[in-house]
Design an enzyme around this catalytic site. Structure first.
Site, PDB file in Angstrom:
ATOM      1  N   HIS A  55       0.848  -1.195   0.000  1.00 26.88           N
ATOM      2  CA  HIS A  55       0.000   0.000   0.000  1.00 26.88           C
ATOM      3  C   HIS A  55       0.880   1.241   0.000  1.00 26.88           C
ATOM      4  O   HIS A  55       2.101   1.141   0.056  1.00 26.88           O
ATOM      5  CB  HIS A  55      -1.020  -0.012   1.139  1.00 26.88           C
ATOM      6  N   HIS A  57       1.362   3.898   2.035  1.00 26.00           N
ATOM      7  CA  HIS A  57       1.875   4.621   3.200  1.00 26.00           C
ATOM      8  C   HIS A  57       3.408   4.728   3.163  1.00 26.00           C
ATOM      9  O   HIS A  57       4.083   3.800   2.727  1.00 26.00           O
ATOM     10  CB  HIS A  57       1.422   3.931   4.495  1.00 26.00           C
ATOM     11  N   ASP A  59       5.717   4.388   5.319  1.00 26.20           N
ATOM     12  CA  ASP A  59       6.517   3.334   5.950  1.00 26.20           C
ATOM     13  C   ASP A  59       6.408   2.010   5.180  1.00 26.20           C
ATOM     14  O   ASP A  59       6.883   0.975   5.644  1.00 26.20           O
ATOM     15  CB  ASP A  59       6.126   3.136   7.427  1.00 26.20           C
ATOM     16  N   HIS A  60       5.812   2.080   3.975  1.00 21.98           N
ATOM     17  CA  HIS A  60       5.706   0.894   3.112  1.00 21.98           C
ATOM     18  C   HIS A  60       6.235   1.149   1.705  1.00 21.98           C
ATOM     19  O   HIS A  60       6.705   0.223   1.047  1.00 21.98           O
ATOM     20  CB  HIS A  60       4.255   0.393   3.059  1.00 21.98           C
ATOM     21  N   HIS A 113      -7.597  -0.620   5.253  1.00 19.38           N
ATOM     22  CA  HIS A 113      -6.575   0.230   5.897  1.00 19.38           C
ATOM     23  C   HIS A 113      -6.274   1.393   4.947  1.00 19.38           C
ATOM     24  O   HIS A 113      -6.333   2.558   5.329  1.00 19.38           O
ATOM     25  CB  HIS A 113      -5.343  -0.625   6.166  1.00 19.38           C
ATOM     26  N   ASP A 132      -0.351  -4.169   6.256  1.00 12.72           N
ATOM     27  CA  ASP A 132      -1.080  -3.675   7.420  1.00 12.72           C
ATOM     28  C   ASP A 132      -2.551  -4.090   7.382  1.00 12.72           C
ATOM     29  O   ASP A 132      -3.405  -3.431   7.989  1.00 12.72           O
ATOM     30  CB  ASP A 132      -1.009  -2.135   7.485  1.00 12.72           C
ATOM     31  N   HIS A 170       4.162  -4.996  11.030  1.00 14.47           N
ATOM     32  CA  HIS A 170       4.490  -4.297  12.283  1.00 14.47           C
ATOM     33  C   HIS A 170       4.516  -5.247  13.473  1.00 14.47           C
ATOM     34  O   HIS A 170       3.759  -6.208  13.524  1.00 14.47           O
ATOM     35  CB  HIS A 170       3.464  -3.192  12.578  1.00 14.47           C
TER      36      HIS A 170
HETATM   37 FE    FE Z   1       2.479   0.458   8.258  1.00 17.07          FE
HETATM   38 ZN    ZN Z   2      -0.033   1.429   6.688  1.00 13.48          ZN
END
Ligand code: FE
Ligand code: ZN
Length: 253
Positions: A55, A57, A59-60, A113, A132, A170
């Site tokens: 996805h 985001h 942090d991805h 998400h 996530d 995570h």
């Molecule tokens: Fe994440």
């Molecule tokens: Zn995420």
């Protein structure tokens, strides 16, 4: 045979490098931390050929550009990844197949998400990279999707074989366990797992990956249909019960 190298990065993310020894192909599942991912690949003697995003985001997908610049890797992912920079070289949707050498992963739409969140399922190896969408004892926050959409996504994951190995992005498990116990206190399997999680974390060990069977027995979000009574929602639909659990988790301290 699929090889998975897992390592912690950023505050609580996991990085995953997956390797097909036959062809030498290596994919990084998401790009939470480009420097650390490149370091880990070098230490394994693996050359990153692919980036597979779950996805958009940061942090991805935030390390896509740096890893692509360093390795020439081809980016596969959902169209939404465009939101943090360049569009993927190959946009995939549910039913598409991502190839790592001769190894094949099926793309599942697990939106909720984020709207375009996907998972990669290696049916033969019984391994899924779920980003996530689902966590050990938890699930992703509904930043973009609806409870109905997320429940449909979790139902797809729950339809994988019980012995499927789930790699989530995570290490949230210990705090997820506290919430799970608050809504499913009498669940003996959950109580036992919570103790194992505390022991693992005290020893500095990851609680990821997990099996689908473990999640079905202990993850309150997958167990939403069974928790309707406890939620005081006897007449509700499954997705409504899921939505109520997700709302409670959002404000749980
Ligand atoms: Fe994440
Ligand atoms: Zn995420």
């Amino acid at each position: 045979m699929l090889q998975v190298h897992q390592f912690p990065c950023l505050a609580d993310n996991y990085g995953f490098l997956i390797h097909d020894p036959e062809s030498g192909a290596v994919a990084t599942i998401d790009t939470p931390d480009a420097d650390e991912i490149l370091r880990q690949a070098a230490a394994k003697g693996w050359r990153i050929t692919d980036i597979w995003n779950t996805h958009w985001h940061p942090d991805h997908a935030g390390g896509n550009a740096a890893i692509k610049a360093a390795t020439g890797a081809v980016v596969t992912g959902p169209a939404e990844v465009e939101r943090i920079g360049a569009a993927p070289d190959r946009v995939v949707v549910e039913g598409d197949v991502a190839a790592l050498g001769a190894l094949q992963a099926r793309v599942l739409d697990v939106g909720g998400h984020t709207l375009g969140h996907i998972a990669y399922v290696f049916d033969q190896a019984r391994v899924a990279f779920v980003g996530d969408a689902i966590f050990a004892l938890g699930c992703g926050r509904l930043f973009e999707g609806t409870p109905q959409q997320m429940w449909a996504s979790l139902t797809k994951i729950a339809a994988l074989p019980d012995d499927a190995t789930l790699y989530c992005a995570h290490e949230y498990t210990q705090s997820n366990a506290r919430f799970a116990l608050s809504v499913d206190a009498e669940n003996a399997a959950l109580q036992a797992r919570a103790r194992e999680i505390d022991a693992a974390r005290a020893a500095g060990k990851p609680t990821v990956p997990m099996t689908l069977a473990q999640e079905k027995a202990t993850n309150p979000f997958l167990r939403a249909p069974l928790l309707k009574g406890a939620l005081g929602m006897a007449g509700a639909t499954d997705w409504e019960a899921f939505g109520e659990l997700r709302r409670r988790k959002d404000v749980f301290r």
